[in-house]
Design a protein around this motif. Structure first.
Motif, PDB file in Angstrom:
ATOM      1  N   ARG B 137       0.801  -1.278   0.129  1.00 55.30           N
ATOM      2  CA  ARG B 137       0.109  -0.166   0.038  1.00 55.30           C
ATOM      3  C   ARG B 137       0.933   1.131  -0.209  1.00 55.30           C
ATOM      4  O   ARG B 137       0.466   2.179  -0.749  1.00 55.30           O
ATOM      5  CB  ARG B 137      -0.875   0.015   1.394  1.00 55.30           C
ATOM      6  CG  ARG B 137      -2.050   1.095   1.288  1.00 55.30           C
ATOM      7  CD  ARG B 137      -2.829   0.968   2.660  1.00 55.30           C
ATOM      8  NE  ARG B 137      -2.465   2.254   3.466  1.00 55.30           N
ATOM      9  CZ  ARG B 137      -2.836   2.206   4.564  1.00 55.30           C
ATOM     10  NH1 ARG B 137      -3.321   1.156   5.176  1.00 55.30           N
ATOM     11  NH2 ARG B 137      -2.836   3.357   5.205  1.00 55.30           N
ATOM     12  N   LEU B 138       1.919   1.290   0.583  1.00 55.18           N
ATOM     13  CA  LEU B 138       2.968   2.490   0.957  1.00 55.18           C
ATOM     14  C   LEU B 138       3.606   2.414  -0.627  1.00 55.18           C
ATOM     15  O   LEU B 138       4.614   3.236  -0.501  1.00 55.18           O
ATOM     16  CB  LEU B 138       3.582   2.300   2.126  1.00 55.18           C
ATOM     17  CG  LEU B 138       2.990   2.403   3.290  1.00 55.18           C
ATOM     18  CD1 LEU B 138       3.863   2.027   4.713  1.00 55.18           C
ATOM     19  CD2 LEU B 138       2.152   3.813   3.342  1.00 55.18           C
ATOM     20  N   LYS B 139       3.744   1.357  -1.133  1.00 53.33           N
ATOM     21  CA  LYS B 139       4.726   1.173  -2.524  1.00 53.33           C
ATOM     22  C   LYS B 139       6.004   1.289  -2.110  1.00 53.33           C
ATOM     23  O   LYS B 139       6.802   1.808  -2.797  1.00 53.33           O
ATOM     24  CB  LYS B 139       4.326   2.472  -3.462  1.00 53.33           C
ATOM     25  CG  LYS B 139       3.093   2.367  -3.875  1.00 53.33           C
ATOM     26  CD  LYS B 139       2.707   3.378  -5.065  1.00 53.33           C
ATOM     27  CE  LYS B 139       1.529   3.188  -5.860  1.00 53.33           C
ATOM     28  NZ  LYS B 139       0.348   3.449  -4.968  1.00 53.33           N
ATOM     29  N   ARG B 189      12.181   8.379  -3.762  1.00 54.41           N
ATOM     30  CA  ARG B 189      11.078   7.566  -3.327  1.00 54.41           C
ATOM     31  C   ARG B 189      10.569   7.851  -2.084  1.00 54.41           C
ATOM     32  O   ARG B 189       9.350   7.894  -1.708  1.00 54.41           O
ATOM     33  CB  ARG B 189      11.929   6.026  -3.385  1.00 54.41           C
ATOM     34  CG  ARG B 189      10.823   5.101  -3.966  1.00 54.41           C
ATOM     35  CD  ARG B 189      11.918   3.596  -4.034  1.00 54.41           C
ATOM     36  NE  ARG B 189      12.686   3.879  -5.094  1.00 54.41           N
ATOM     37  CZ  ARG B 189      13.841   3.272  -5.154  1.00 54.41           C
ATOM     38  NH1 ARG B 189      14.289   2.366  -3.895  1.00 54.41           N
ATOM     39  NH2 ARG B 189      14.965   3.471  -5.780  1.00 54.41           N
ATOM     40  N   LYS B 192       8.104  10.616  -2.046  1.00 56.28           N
ATOM     41  CA  LYS B 192       6.880  10.300  -2.749  1.00 56.28           C
ATOM     42  C   LYS B 192       5.967   9.526  -1.527  1.00 56.28           C
ATOM     43  O   LYS B 192       4.695   9.703  -1.459  1.00 56.28           O
ATOM     44  CB  LYS B 192       7.063   9.280  -3.695  1.00 56.28           C
ATOM     45  CG  LYS B 192       6.255   9.630  -4.860  1.00 56.28           C
ATOM     46  CD  LYS B 192       6.898   8.872  -6.058  1.00 56.28           C
ATOM     47  CE  LYS B 192       5.715   8.009  -6.729  1.00 56.28           C
ATOM     48  NZ  LYS B 192       6.220   6.918  -7.710  1.00 56.28           N
ATOM     49  N   LEU B 193       6.862   8.736  -0.812  1.00 54.70           N
ATOM     50  CA  LEU B 193       5.914   8.281   0.424  1.00 54.70           C
ATOM     51  C   LEU B 193       5.419   9.003   1.469  1.00 54.70           C
ATOM     52  O   LEU B 193       4.436   9.029   1.713  1.00 54.70           O
ATOM     53  CB  LEU B 193       7.047   7.104   0.806  1.00 54.70           C
ATOM     54  CG  LEU B 193       6.547   6.373   2.405  1.00 54.70           C
ATOM     55  CD1 LEU B 193       5.402   5.511   2.186  1.00 54.70           C
ATOM     56  CD2 LEU B 193       7.762   5.896   2.901  1.00 54.70           C
ATOM     57  N   ARG B 195       4.708  12.220   0.736  1.00 57.15           N
ATOM     58  CA  ARG B 195       3.617  12.911   0.083  1.00 57.15           C
ATOM     59  C   ARG B 195       2.175  12.112   0.210  1.00 57.15           C
ATOM     60  O   ARG B 195       1.433  12.764   0.466  1.00 57.15           O
ATOM     61  CB  ARG B 195       4.029  13.296  -1.258  1.00 57.15           C
ATOM     62  CG  ARG B 195       3.190  14.035  -2.052  1.00 57.15           C
ATOM     63  CD  ARG B 195       2.932  15.322  -1.609  1.00 57.15           C
ATOM     64  NE  ARG B 195       1.359  15.528  -1.091  1.00 57.15           N
ATOM     65  CZ  ARG B 195       0.904  16.369  -0.264  1.00 57.15           C
ATOM     66  NH1 ARG B 195       1.661  17.442  -0.014  1.00 57.15           N
ATOM     67  NH2 ARG B 195      -0.313  16.223   0.138  1.00 57.15           N
ATOM     68  N   SER B 196       2.570  10.772  -0.048  1.00 56.16           N
ATOM     69  CA  SER B 196       1.631   9.794  -0.098  1.00 56.16           C
ATOM     70  C   SER B 196       0.728   9.928   1.384  1.00 56.16           C
ATOM     71  O   SER B 196      -0.552   9.571   1.196  1.00 56.16           O
ATOM     72  CB  SER B 196       1.533   8.592  -0.821  1.00 56.16           C
ATOM     73  OG  SER B 196       2.387   7.788   0.289  1.00 56.16           O
ATOM     74  N   ASP B 199      -1.693  12.548   1.486  1.00 57.92           N
ATOM     75  CA  ASP B 199      -2.961  12.390   0.752  1.00 57.92           C
ATOM     76  C   ASP B 199      -3.785  11.456   0.968  1.00 57.92           C
ATOM     77  O   ASP B 199      -5.160  11.347   0.964  1.00 57.92           O
ATOM     78  CB  ASP B 199      -2.380  11.977  -0.655  1.00 57.92           C
ATOM     79  CG  ASP B 199      -1.667  13.254  -1.502  1.00 57.92           C
ATOM     80  OD1 ASP B 199      -1.651  14.281  -1.223  1.00 57.92           O
ATOM     81  OD2 ASP B 199      -0.753  12.897  -2.433  1.00 57.92           O
ATOM     82  N   GLU B 200      -3.142  10.378   1.940  1.00 53.73           N
ATOM     83  CA  GLU B 200      -4.073   9.457   2.641  1.00 53.73           C
ATOM     84  C   GLU B 200      -4.788   9.868   3.868  1.00 53.73           C
ATOM     85  O   GLU B 200      -5.580   9.230   4.469  1.00 53.73           O
ATOM     86  CB  GLU B 200      -3.339   8.351   3.017  1.00 53.73           C
ATOM     87  CG  GLU B 200      -3.048   7.227   1.754  1.00 53.73           C
ATOM     88  CD  GLU B 200      -2.755   5.835   2.446  1.00 53.73           C
ATOM     89  OE1 GLU B 200      -3.480   5.454   3.545  1.00 53.73           O
ATOM     90  OE2 GLU B 200      -1.865   5.249   1.772  1.00 53.73           O
ATOM     91  N   ILE B 217       7.263  18.481  -1.409  1.00 57.24           N
ATOM     92  CA  ILE B 217       6.238  17.746  -0.899  1.00 57.24           C
ATOM     93  C   ILE B 217       5.292  18.441   0.034  1.00 57.24           C
ATOM     94  O   ILE B 217       4.048  18.024   0.224  1.00 57.24           O
ATOM     95  CB  ILE B 217       6.785  16.712  -0.117  1.00 57.24           C
ATOM     96  CG1 ILE B 217       8.018  17.085   1.063  1.00 57.24           C
ATOM     97  CG2 ILE B 217       7.331  15.553  -0.983  1.00 57.24           C
ATOM     98  CD1 ILE B 217       8.274  15.992   2.025  1.00 57.24           C
TER      99      ILE B 217
END
Lengths: 330, 264
Positions: B137-139, B189, B192-193, B195-196, B199-200, B217
């Motif tokens: 989920r966290l990529k 990477r 991005k984590l 930032r996501s 967003d979550e 970010i």
């Protein structure tokens, strides 16, 4: 997600595999060198002697895995044995007396753990202090004189028979299975290893590190007391000087078995195999009538080479696996 | 306090008021007011010794403030403890990550929260499965959740540390220099984590020296200087030069720091 070809399992059990190979080589050599070695009576003797070391080394495996050390186990074994003897002399039942002895072991262990954890003092020096303290107490309460002559129900724990085996062997086997389950599969085992790996990480996860550290030393105190039970019952004598140097033998077995002195990694199977290996070595030297002075020398050499080998291997091995793991992880 | 964020309607996840902290005669924080909102990445920037670390230590309960209060979930606290902070959903990904190197990723993610079966055995299968799901989920991609984390790269370790924060029921996640000592692609990477996470819906607080990373970010950028929050920007309303100006104190504005710059 790419899976690495190199599973870490073989790497982890490699030291134990090597120990088994050395063990087998010794068995084969001794079987050829002496007709007495591979007889049931002799093997029974080896198992019987090893069981004491195994029982103590199991508790020590937990302590060393947690990043600590316990130098007091030999003295605690003597003190517990003496306490059991005095309780029986005082007219208490065998069962109660044994429980009292185990409680004394647990108490000294908990005291070790409390001082180490709550006051943050180096375990080496704390357990050195308790070693002297426990030995001193054992000498004071007996006046330095061994106590002997116990009921049959008590001496059974050292010299009874259960089929072809005896109680110390079964106790050692039972404790080993229990220790393996606890160290590898229980929360207590997870936290023991985490304590040795990174105490601060465990603390920040909201786990009471004091509680678990004290429990680790308490457990070691209880296994030392069980060792005291076996020694006292076997000799039918509670000897205040029993278990002399036993702490060093059990530390040696644990390290030889592949448990890391730095903590974080522990192997019950390794400890078990190392105890048997040392037992067979001692037995083999006697059978081949090699003077006992050489025993000390040889055991020292084996422990040193095992530790050096493990260290060199972990420095080289970890570095190379590290690179491989990284490069495959995309 | 100047605030061009315009967040009056929303309720902050945590609200700090007049936080003061000194160490001996050194004043680390001198009355900080700060609101951190869910679903928003807030960057805290400032020079060395400005008080950033002291502030996040107070938020995570490691340090007690001398004065001031923190409000969360409608409750007001004089100070927090680490376990109280965890209980309230505040978790911190420390600079040193606080991972147990010799244990595998799943054991680290569940450290202190291991699920049990038969009331004794740690449910390793469930830990592995849920860790895999969470990391996916966290990529975050790692070789295997049964790999000891010492074999992982900096970014992967960061991912494991974040996964653990989320497993601790964290609703607010604080990062202390998340990209320090990391390569370019690794940093990308991790950013991005982070930032996501915003967003979550997590409240995210990031401390960083790297303004380039911060601008890529953050929704909000707060500048701390000499123990005071001197500026609270929406990222789109500012630029790196302006932020640097506030960090160093060369960019003066109405009110607070007259004396230093006159003498400098």
């Amino acid at each position: 997600m790419k899976r690495t070809k190199i599973k870490l399992l073989p790497g982890n059990i490699f030291p134990q595999l090597l120990l088994i190979l050395v063990l087998l080589a010794m068995v084969i050599f001794l079987s050829v060198a002496s007709p007495f070695f591979l007889t049931w009576d002799n093997l029974r003797n080896v198992f019987d002697h090893s069981s004491l070391y195994i029982i103590l080394a199991l508790g020590m495996t937990f302590v060393i895995s947690s990043g600590g050390i316990d130098l007091s186990v030999g003295a605690v074994a003597a003190l517990s044995g003496v306490c059991m003897a005095l309780a029986m002399q005082g007219g208490l039942g065998v069962g109660i007396s044994i429980l009292i002895g185990l409680a004394v072991g647990g108490l000294v262990g908990a005291a070790n753990g409390s001082v180490i954890s709550l006051l943050r003092i180096n375990p080496f020096i704390v357990t050195l202090g308790f070693m002297s303290l426990a030995r001193g107490l054992a000498l004071i309460i007996t006046g330095g004189i061994p106590i002997y002559g116990f009921p049959r129900a008590f001496t059974w724990w050292g010299s009874g028979h259960i089929g072809p085996l005896n109680p110390p062997m079964l106790l050692a086997a039972f404790m080993a299975v229990l220790a393996a389950l606890v160290l590898n599969m229980s929360r207590f085992g997870y936290y023991t290893l985490a304590l040795g790996g990174n105490e601060e990480a465990l603390r920040r996860s909201g786990v009471s590190i004091h509680l678990y550290k004290i429990m680790v030393y308490l457990l070691c105190g209880v296994t030392a007391a069980l060792g005291g039970l076996v020694v006292t019952a076997r000799l039918n004598t509670a000897e205040p000087l029993a278990g002399w140097m036993l702490e060093l033998d059990s530390i040696a077995a644990v390290v030889l078995g592949g448990t890391s002195m730095k903590g974080g990694r522990g192997s019950i199977a390794g400890t078990l195999i190392a105890c048997l290996l040392l037992g067979i070595l001692r037995n083999g030297l006697v059978i081949l009538s090699i003077p006992s002075y050489y025993q000390q020398l040889l055991i020292g050499m084996i422990i040193l080479s095992a530790v050096i080998f493990a260290e060199v291997r972990s420095r080289k091995g970890l570095a190379s696996t590290h690179k491989k793991e990284r490069s495959t992880a995309v | 306090m100047s605030n061009d964020a315009g967040q009056e309607k929303r309720i902050p996840y945590i609200r700090l008021r007049n936080i003061k902290k000194s160490f001996g005669h050194v004043i680390a924080l001198d009355g900080v007011d700060l609101d951190i909102y869910s679903g928003e990445v807030m960057a805290l920037v400032g020079d060395n010794g400005a008080g950033k670390s002291t502030l996040i230590k107070i938020i995570s309960g490691v340090l007690n403030p001398d004065e001031g209060e923190l409000s969360l979930n409608g409750k007001t606290f004089k100070h927090l403890t680490p376990s109280k902070a965890i209980e309230l959903g505040i978790s911190t990904v420390y600079q040193d990550l606080a991972l147990v190197d010799c244990r595998d990723a799943a054991s680290n993610i569940f450290l202190g929260r291991e699920p049990l079966k038969a009331a004794f055995f740690v449910d390793k299968k469930r830990m592995n499965r849920e860790s895999e799901e969470l990391l996916r989920r966290l990529k975050v991609s790692i070789p295997s959740v049964t790999t000891p984390v010492e074999f992982l790269s900096g970014g992967q370790r960061q991912g494991v540390a974040v996964a653990r924060s989320i497993k601790l029921q964290g609703r607010m996640i604080t990062f202390d220099e998340p990209t320090a000592a990391m390569g370019v692609s690794e940093s990308a990477r991790v950013l991005k984590l982070i930032r996501s996470l915003g967003d979550e819906g997590f409240a995210v607080l990031v401390i960083s020296h790297n303004l380039h990373h911060v601008f890529s970010i953050a929704d909000r950028i707060c500048v701390i200087r000499n123990g005071r929050l001197v500026k609270d920007f929406r990222t789109e309303n500012t630029n790196p030069d302006q932020v640097v100006g506030f960090i160093t104190g060369s960019n003066r504005y109405s009110g607070e720091y007259k004396e230093e710059n006159i003498t400098a």
